[in-house]
Scaffold this motif. Structure first.
Motif, mmCIF file in Angstrom:
data_model
loop_
_atom_site.group_PDB
_atom_site.id
_atom_site.type_symbol
_atom_site.label_atom_id
_atom_site.label_comp_id
_atom_site.label_asym_id
_atom_site.label_seq_id
_atom_site.Cartn_x
_atom_site.Cartn_y
_atom_site.Cartn_z
ATOM 1 N N HIS A 176 -10.341 1.340 -6.768
ATOM 2 C CA HIS A 176 -11.212 0.489 -5.910
ATOM 3 C C HIS A 176 -10.597 -0.081 -4.655
ATOM 4 N N THR A 177 -9.217 0.706 -4.435
ATOM 5 C CA THR A 177 -8.353 0.249 -3.405
ATOM 6 C C THR A 177 -9.019 0.392 -2.007
ATOM 7 N N ARG A 178 -8.498 -0.955 -1.242
ATOM 8 C CA ARG A 178 -9.088 -0.980 0.120
ATOM 9 C C ARG A 178 -7.807 -0.779 0.847
ATOM 10 N N ILE A 179 -7.656 -0.609 2.066
ATOM 11 C CA ILE A 179 -6.725 -0.663 3.191
ATOM 12 C C ILE A 179 -5.740 -1.750 3.047
ATOM 13 N N THR A 180 -6.420 -2.948 2.846
ATOM 14 C CA THR A 180 -5.723 -4.084 2.895
ATOM 15 C C THR A 180 -4.913 -4.268 1.488
ATOM 16 N N ASP A 181 -5.689 -3.676 0.449
ATOM 17 C CA ASP A 181 -4.875 -3.913 -0.741
ATOM 18 C C ASP A 181 -3.428 -2.824 -0.699
ATOM 19 N N ARG A 182 -3.295 -2.132 0.193
ATOM 20 C CA ARG A 182 -2.078 -1.268 0.188
ATOM 21 C C ARG A 182 -0.983 -1.802 1.272
ATOM 22 N N ARG A 183 -1.186 -3.221 1.757
ATOM 23 C CA ARG A 183 -0.434 -3.644 2.638
ATOM 24 C C ARG A 183 0.941 -3.969 2.186
ATOM 25 N N GLN A 184 1.132 -4.180 0.959
ATOM 26 C CA GLN A 184 2.421 -4.671 0.333
ATOM 27 C C GLN A 184 3.344 -3.378 0.378
ATOM 28 N N ALA A 185 2.608 -2.254 -0.098
ATOM 29 C CA ALA A 185 3.145 -0.826 -0.234
ATOM 30 C C ALA A 185 3.527 -0.602 1.203
ATOM 31 N N LEU A 186 2.618 -0.375 2.196
ATOM 32 C CA LEU A 186 2.779 -0.078 3.294
ATOM 33 C C LEU A 186 4.149 -0.884 3.972
ATOM 34 N N ARG A 187 4.555 -2.017 3.882
ATOM 35 C CA ARG A 187 5.622 -2.902 4.425
ATOM 36 C C ARG A 187 6.830 -2.272 3.800
ATOM 37 N N GLY A 188 6.664 -1.366 2.827
ATOM 38 C CA GLY A 188 8.102 -0.778 2.317
ATOM 39 C C GLY A 188 8.132 0.738 2.767
ATOM 40 N N ILE A 189 7.966 0.904 3.991
ATOM 41 C CA ILE A 189 7.763 2.365 4.288
ATOM 42 C C ILE A 189 9.372 2.708 4.660
#
Length: 149
Positions: free
Chosen positions: A134-147
């Motif tokens: 049920h992942t939304r784009i906003t739910d990936r925010r923390q992971a995306l910060r670590g690119i």
């Protein structure tokens, strides 16, 4: 980016969709599929994914930063079933994905299009596997910060 190369915040639904798609692709490529960073595959995958994000945002009446509420599972459905209509209705302007949308529409049904769709699908599936169904784009925010590239 601006004409002088400076970064600026997105201001339209399409720009927010492109920004989200680019971050989703970069995260997946940096961890699982480095060949996705190669051009023109990266740009094509970002534009196709952005068209699907944009399609779902329009359907849900989301605009601007609110598109972060879009479900990645719904984006995957759009990618699998509505890719052509998503590209056609994207409203991508020239210089910001418009040419790539036209190119992808022209390539629909070919190995070229299928390779781009497969790359975008793998990126979405990677995010769903990492974040849950049920992942939304906003739910990936923390992971995306670590690119890291």
């Amino acid at each position: 980016m601006t004409t002088d190369g400076a970064r600026r915040a997105p201001s339209t639904r399409w720009e927010y969709a492109v920004s989200a798609a680019d971050q989703l692709i970069l995260w997946h490529a940096s961890r699982h599929q480095p060949e996705l960073l190669q051009e023109p595959l990266r740009t094509r995958a970002v534009v196709l994914l952005a068209a699907c994000v944009n399609d779902r945002a329009v359907t849900q009446h989301l605009d601007g930063p609110d598109i972060a509420a879009v479900s990645l599972g719904e984006v995957l459905t759009a990618l699998d079933w509505y890719a052509v209509s998503s590209l056609e209705s994207s409203g991508a302007p020239a210089g910001s994905g418009g040419e790539e949308c036209a190119e992808l529409l022209q390539a629909f049904g070919t190995d070229k299009f299928n390779a781009v769709r497969a790359a975008a699908r793998e990126a979405l599936k990677g995010h769903l596997a990492d974040g849950g169904p049920h992942t939304r784009i906003t739910d990936r925010r923390q992971a995306l910060r670590g690119i890291t590239l």
